[in-house]
Design a protein around this motif. Sequence first.
Motif, PDB file in Angstrom:
ATOM      1  N   CYS A   1     -13.986 -28.615   2.978  1.00  0.00           N
ATOM      2  CA  CYS A   1     -13.250 -29.188   1.853  1.00  0.00           C
ATOM      3  C   CYS A   1     -11.777 -28.778   1.908  1.00  0.00           C
ATOM      4  N   ALA A   2     -10.943 -29.597   1.295  1.00  0.00           N
ATOM      5  CA  ALA A   2      -9.492 -29.425   1.411  1.00  0.00           C
ATOM      6  C   ALA A   2      -8.977 -28.171   0.714  1.00  0.00           C
ATOM      7  N   TYR A   3      -9.738 -27.615  -0.229  1.00  0.00           N
ATOM      8  CA  TYR A   3      -9.293 -26.452  -0.996  1.00  0.00           C
ATOM      9  C   TYR A   3      -9.910 -25.148  -0.484  1.00  0.00           C
ATOM     10  N   CYS A   4     -10.861 -25.229   0.453  1.00  0.00           N
ATOM     11  CA  CYS A   4     -11.718 -24.093   0.805  1.00  0.00           C
ATOM     12  C   CYS A   4     -11.052 -23.162   1.816  1.00  0.00           C
ATOM     13  N   ASP A   5     -11.082 -21.839   1.502  1.00  0.00           N
ATOM     14  CA  ASP A   5     -10.591 -20.850   2.466  1.00  0.00           C
ATOM     15  C   ASP A   5     -11.708 -19.900   2.879  1.00  0.00           C
ATOM     16  N   PHE A   6     -12.971 -20.275   2.621  1.00  0.00           N
ATOM     17  CA  PHE A   6     -14.105 -19.459   3.035  1.00  0.00           C
ATOM     18  C   PHE A   6     -14.296 -19.555   4.549  1.00  0.00           C
ATOM     19  N   LEU A   7     -15.049 -18.627   5.098  1.00  0.00           N
ATOM     20  CA  LEU A   7     -15.391 -18.645   6.520  1.00  0.00           C
ATOM     21  C   LEU A   7     -16.462 -19.716   6.729  1.00  0.00           C
ATOM     22  N   SER A   8     -16.031 -20.934   7.041  1.00  0.00           N
ATOM     23  CA  SER A   8     -16.962 -22.050   7.186  1.00  0.00           C
ATOM     24  C   SER A   8     -16.354 -23.104   8.102  1.00  0.00           C
ATOM     25  N   PHE A   9     -17.237 -23.873   8.744  1.00  0.00           N
ATOM     26  CA  PHE A   9     -16.789 -24.894   9.695  1.00  0.00           C
ATOM     27  C   PHE A   9     -17.987 -25.754  10.075  1.00  0.00           C
ATOM     28  N   SER A  10     -17.727 -26.878  10.718  1.00  0.00           N
ATOM     29  CA  SER A  10     -18.801 -27.727  11.225  1.00  0.00           C
ATOM     30  C   SER A  10     -19.028 -27.419  12.700  1.00  0.00           C
ATOM     31  N   CYS A  11     -20.259 -27.604  13.168  1.00  0.00           N
ATOM     32  CA  CYS A  11     -20.553 -27.425  14.587  1.00  0.00           C
ATOM     33  C   CYS A  11     -21.862 -28.124  14.920  1.00  0.00           C
ATOM     34  N   SER A  12     -22.265 -28.082  16.169  1.00  0.00           N
ATOM     35  CA  SER A  12     -23.427 -28.830  16.639  1.00  0.00           C
ATOM     36  C   SER A  12     -24.741 -28.226  16.157  1.00  0.00           C
ATOM     37  N   ALA A  13     -25.783 -29.048  16.181  1.00  0.00           N
ATOM     38  CA  ALA A  13     -27.119 -28.583  15.816  1.00  0.00           C
ATOM     39  C   ALA A  13     -27.583 -27.472  16.748  1.00  0.00           C
ATOM     40  N   GLN A  14     -27.189 -27.560  18.017  1.00  0.00           N
ATOM     41  CA  GLN A  14     -27.589 -26.541  18.979  1.00  0.00           C
ATOM     42  C   GLN A  14     -27.004 -25.168  18.620  1.00  0.00           C
TER      43      GLN A  14
ATOM     44  N   SER B   1     -11.612 -22.249 -12.325  1.00  0.00           N
ATOM     45  CA  SER B   1     -10.368 -22.998 -12.160  1.00  0.00           C
ATOM     46  C   SER B   1      -9.997 -23.018 -10.685  1.00  0.00           C
ATOM     47  N   LEU B   2      -9.467 -24.136 -10.237  1.00  0.00           N
ATOM     48  CA  LEU B   2      -9.022 -24.254  -8.857  1.00  0.00           C
ATOM     49  C   LEU B   2      -7.927 -23.225  -8.558  1.00  0.00           C
ATOM     50  N   ILE B   3      -8.071 -22.544  -7.430  1.00  0.00           N
ATOM     51  CA  ILE B   3      -7.033 -21.642  -6.932  1.00  0.00           C
ATOM     52  C   ILE B   3      -6.495 -22.248  -5.641  1.00  0.00           C
ATOM     53  N   ILE B   4      -5.202 -22.413  -5.569  1.00  0.00           N
ATOM     54  CA  ILE B   4      -4.573 -22.964  -4.365  1.00  0.00           C
ATOM     55  C   ILE B   4      -4.406 -21.829  -3.361  1.00  0.00           C
ATOM     56  N   GLU B   5      -5.220 -21.846  -2.292  1.00  0.00           N
ATOM     57  CA  GLU B   5      -5.249 -20.756  -1.327  1.00  0.00           C
ATOM     58  C   GLU B   5      -4.384 -21.079  -0.102  1.00  0.00           C
ATOM     59  N   GLU B   6      -3.642 -20.084   0.350  1.00  0.00           N
ATOM     60  CA  GLU B   6      -2.834 -20.270   1.560  1.00  0.00           C
ATOM     61  C   GLU B   6      -3.723 -20.603   2.753  1.00  0.00           C
ATOM     62  N   GLY B   7      -3.196 -21.423   3.646  1.00  0.00           N
ATOM     63  CA  GLY B   7      -3.939 -21.778   4.848  1.00  0.00           C
ATOM     64  C   GLY B   7      -4.873 -22.953   4.686  1.00  0.00           C
ATOM     65  N   THR B   8      -4.895 -23.569   3.503  1.00  0.00           N
ATOM     66  CA  THR B   8      -5.751 -24.729   3.270  1.00  0.00           C
ATOM     67  C   THR B   8      -4.886 -25.994   3.186  1.00  0.00           C
ATOM     68  N   PRO B   9      -5.483 -27.173   3.416  1.00  0.00           N
ATOM     69  CA  PRO B   9      -4.729 -28.421   3.223  1.00  0.00           C
ATOM     70  C   PRO B   9      -4.163 -28.546   1.815  1.00  0.00           C
ATOM     71  N   PHE B  10      -4.899 -28.027   0.820  1.00  0.00           N
ATOM     72  CA  PHE B  10      -4.388 -28.084  -0.553  1.00  0.00           C
ATOM     73  C   PHE B  10      -3.118 -27.259  -0.711  1.00  0.00           C
ATOM     74  N   TYR B  11      -3.003 -26.158   0.029  1.00  0.00           N
ATOM     75  CA  TYR B  11      -1.789 -25.339  -0.074  1.00  0.00           C
ATOM     76  C   TYR B  11      -0.596 -26.106   0.483  1.00  0.00           C
ATOM     77  N   GLU B  12      -0.820 -26.785   1.597  1.00  0.00           N
ATOM     78  CA  GLU B  12       0.253 -27.590   2.182  1.00  0.00           C
ATOM     79  C   GLU B  12       0.704 -28.685   1.222  1.00  0.00           C
ATOM     80  N   LYS B  13      -0.247 -29.236   0.485  1.00  0.00           N
ATOM     81  CA  LYS B  13       0.049 -30.365  -0.383  1.00  0.00           C
ATOM     82  C   LYS B  13       0.510 -29.952  -1.777  1.00  0.00           C
ATOM     83  N   TYR B  14      -0.094 -28.868  -2.302  1.00  0.00           N
ATOM     84  CA  TYR B  14       0.162 -28.510  -3.703  1.00  0.00           C
ATOM     85  C   TYR B  14       0.719 -27.095  -3.899  1.00  0.00           C
ATOM     86  N   GLY B  15       0.977 -26.372  -2.804  1.00  0.00           N
ATOM     87  CA  GLY B  15       1.441 -24.997  -2.928  1.00  0.00           C
ATOM     88  C   GLY B  15       2.731 -24.872  -3.724  1.00  0.00           C
TER      89      GLY B  15
END
Length: 391
Positions: free
Chosen positions: A18-31, A198-212
Amino acid sequence: MKKDLELYVHIPFCVRKCAYCDFLSFSCSAQKREAYTEALKREIREAFPAGGAAADFDSYRVTTVFFGGGTPSVLPGAQIAAILQELRTRFCFAPDAEISIECNPGTADQDKLKLYRASGINRLSIGLQSADDGELAQLGRIHTWADFCRTYEAARDVGFDNINIDLMSALPGQTQDSWEQTLHRVLACRPEHISAYSLIIEEGTPFYEKYGKDDERRARGETPRYLPDEETERQMYERTQQLLAGAGLHRYEISNYAKDGYECRHNKGYWQGVPYLGFGLGASSFFGQVRWHKTQDLNAYLAGDFSAQETQLLTEKEQIEEFMYLGLRLAEGVSKDDFFRRFGKRVDETYETVLERQLRLGLLEKRDGRIRLTPRGMDLSNMVMAEFLLP
């Protein structure tokens, strides 16, 4: 009698971040997800406290388990069941252990939810965030309100009777009316628990670039262009409390509301200092006054690096500070007797000047042997808690 222990299992995978998320998360293969599940099971089998031995767990019983992420429901139900079985083999579980899993709409069908129930999961936390499809799209969520409704109904159908719904306010372009509409729609579902942040605008996220810069503008007291202004955000905050209280969900923590008996035991344990062990990529642990976390390098983790990173033995000063500013997050506050039993000193003497000032300002109150935030103190909680850092 065995002491309480909590377990956290981190599943870092998402369909899309998600555009606001700064958690340790990502997409990858089923394998890779399958390889991660196998690594996670190995880590559980080899578990031992940082600087300790495996036998140290013998005097503990697991009272809560929390599968968080990421989106844990991205994994096949059989993989979650296998991880949970590994935990049961390794640790002694309390008969009434609360076992929660985070789930996003569109990633868990009825068959998967049924398998969760069969494996012993008894609490579901659904990440909705908003009931407005436009707001969901802006956040980068993969679901719609209709998707949420299908997931929620499926969860009820298979027997889940303890469901949390995550919500997020103060979104770009969000109005007081659209937020209230989200609350009304969610309350009509009659969940047992709601987390409203409440939404927090976190550095390093697309939301920070857009709304920081807009966030900085608001922090300076200027009128933001995209984000709700401070007055609108305050009204959202107050209306949340009013509507949820009217629906029978009491506020037991700054951002969490529940029907009686449905407070999240796992999160309460964090705030009350219960020891916990974290398994998985980047997961944190706190055991025996030692804090550590696992590697955040996926390849290293898959190769078997389960070692403790940045091990920290908390000083008594740090333990006292955490006892206060974590415990004060709860509406019930902190127990003066618990403070004395743990540290061998009176909280009134340790924080005499701070308590006098905060009581005089009406931000704290003493009642029934406890110290807790007043409603006004809850509104200004960050400011109040900063006062409990010792010199």
